[in-house]
Design an enzyme around this catalytic site. Structure first.
Site, mmCIF file in Angstrom:
data_model
loop_
_atom_site.group_PDB
_atom_site.id
_atom_site.type_symbol
_atom_site.label_atom_id
_atom_site.label_comp_id
_atom_site.label_asym_id
_atom_site.label_seq_id
_atom_site.Cartn_x
_atom_site.Cartn_y
_atom_site.Cartn_z
ATOM 1 N N CYS A 1 31.637 52.132 52.361
ATOM 2 C CA CYS A 1 31.648 50.673 52.407
ATOM 3 C C CYS A 1 33.041 50.135 52.717
ATOM 4 O O CYS A 1 33.852 49.945 51.803
ATOM 5 C CB CYS A 1 31.144 50.115 51.074
ATOM 6 S SG CYS A 1 31.189 48.316 51.022
ATOM 7 N N CYS B 1 33.897 46.816 51.025
ATOM 8 C CA CYS B 1 34.354 46.882 49.628
ATOM 9 C C CYS B 1 35.772 47.454 49.545
ATOM 10 O O CYS B 1 36.598 46.970 48.774
ATOM 11 C CB CYS B 1 33.461 47.800 48.789
ATOM 12 S SG CYS B 1 31.727 47.781 49.196
ATOM 13 N N ASP B 2 36.051 48.488 50.306
ATOM 14 C CA ASP B 2 37.249 49.292 50.043
ATOM 15 C C ASP B 2 38.394 49.137 51.037
ATOM 16 O O ASP B 2 39.481 49.680 50.805
ATOM 17 C CB ASP B 2 36.850 50.781 49.980
ATOM 18 C CG ASP B 2 35.891 51.047 48.828
ATOM 19 O OD1 ASP B 2 35.929 50.277 47.859
ATOM 20 O OD2 ASP B 2 35.116 52.007 48.907
#
Ligand code: NAP
Length: 318
Positions: free
Chosen positions: A136, A139-140
């Site tokens: 992801c 997200c990261d």
């Protein structure tokens, strides 16, 4: 006393399940959603959805799903968190679902459980999950500010996420097993002109190495036969997905890829069990199509309830 049989159980709370819930509750049908995590599905991880009509500037997947959730909340869709289904029993017109800590019976079921990222099964992939390996970028990506990261895959997801990562990382290396991307031409044009992205064509990631976190990747060139050791801090996998249908084996017909086979009203091989969105054996995986299929499955489920004479009078709330 046994719980009453519900009209419709919607399994999965992505765009497809949320749209099914919206249609059913707006039609005052006793629908309940079962979701394993928070509603949203994979769309939540998309940094920017540019092809969902109504948002001229595009909209982050998480924001789009949040709007869908707010809309469904207006019609009071009950959402239950549940563990993976362990047992799915057909009992006449009733479908009985059993999972750890609970169960639910319904006349109709809409399977909208979507897909999960595929793993490629190389050394280091499990070991460094969450320690440099991610599925992801949305997200990261901020964790890799000014670092070198590697993206594996050549489809829409790999390209979109590599473009997002390029806003943070000093360099993004896209590793693809062929010399041509699978992604749409619009995304290809964008990534091929992105200065922070480099390409390793005809290349296969063979191993991820590190200590506490990822430090390098072994990349095999399937034309020259050479293996390069590439220093990287992060590896992002986008090599496709697998449908979340394990609990449906021996219940409904699945195709060879494990996706639910339906007719054009989205009914599976079992009357009263419908499938919509990414989990269905359809040709294209798009948020707009998942939402549209959710609407169609809901209307088909409504018709099914009428056919078997199971539709309960709406009494408001549950
Ligand atoms: P995908 O289209 O199936 O692409 C998977 C990519 O991973 C392919 O390039 C494939 O290579 C590669 N791959 C597969 N197995 C591999 C392995 N074992 N080792 C190395 N590489 C491997 O998957 P996706 O990109 O996740 O997209 C899935 C669906 O969602 C598609 O229908 C896509 O159009 C849709 N989607 C759309 C958007 C959008 O419209 N904006 C965004 C994201 C996703 P090959 O090319 O050689 O097969």
């Amino acid at each position: 006393m046994a719980e009453p049989v519900r009209d419709v159980a919607i399994l999965g709370g992505g765009p497809s399940g949320l749209t099914a819930g919206l249609y059913l509750r707006r039609a005052r049908i006793d629908a309940v959603m079962l979701e394993q995590q928070l509603p949203g599905g994979q769309a939540v991880y998309s940094p920017l959805i540019e092809n969902f009509p109504g948002f001229p500037e595009g909209i982050p997947g998480a924001d789009l799903v949040d709007l869908m959730k707010q809309q469904v909340d207006r019609f009071e869709l009950e959402i239950k968190t549940f563990a993976p289904v362990q047992e799915f029993v057909l009992d006449g017109n009733v479908k009985r679902l059993r999972y750890e800590g609970g169960g639910l019976d319904a006349y109709a079921v809409i399977i909208a459980t979507g897909r999960s990222p595929r793993k490629i099964g190389i050394p280091g992939e499990e070991e460094y999950a969450g320690r440099g390996i991610s599925y992801c970028a949305t997200c990261d990506a901020p964790l890799f500010k000014e670092k070198v990261v590697l993206v594996v895959g050549g489809g829409d997801a790999a390209v979109e996420e590599a473009l997002h990562l390029a806003r943070f990382a000093s360099k993004v290396i896209l590793v693809h097993r062929r010399d041509e991307l699978r992604a749409s031409s619009y995304l290809q044009e964008r990534i091929l002109s992105e200065p922070r992205v480099e390409f390793m064509w005809n290349s296969e990631l063979r191993e991820i190495k590190g200590e506490q976190t990822v430090q390098s990747a072994s990349v095999y060139n399937n034309v020259t036969g050479e293996t390069a050791e590439v220093p990287v801090s992060g590896v992002f996998f986008y090599v496709g997905n697998e449908p979340n249908t394990r609990f449906l084996r021996d219940i409904v017909e699945l195709n060879e890829g494990g996706y639910v086979v339906t007719d054009d009203r989205l009914e599976s091989s079992v009357p009263g069990i419908f499938a919509s969105g990414d989990v269905r054996a359809n040709h294209f995986k798009q948020v707009i199509l998942a939402a549209a299929e959710g609407a169609l499955a809901a209307m088909s489920a409504q018709r099914y309830l009428e056919t078997i004479g199971a539709r309960k009078a709406y009494e408001g709330g549950h």
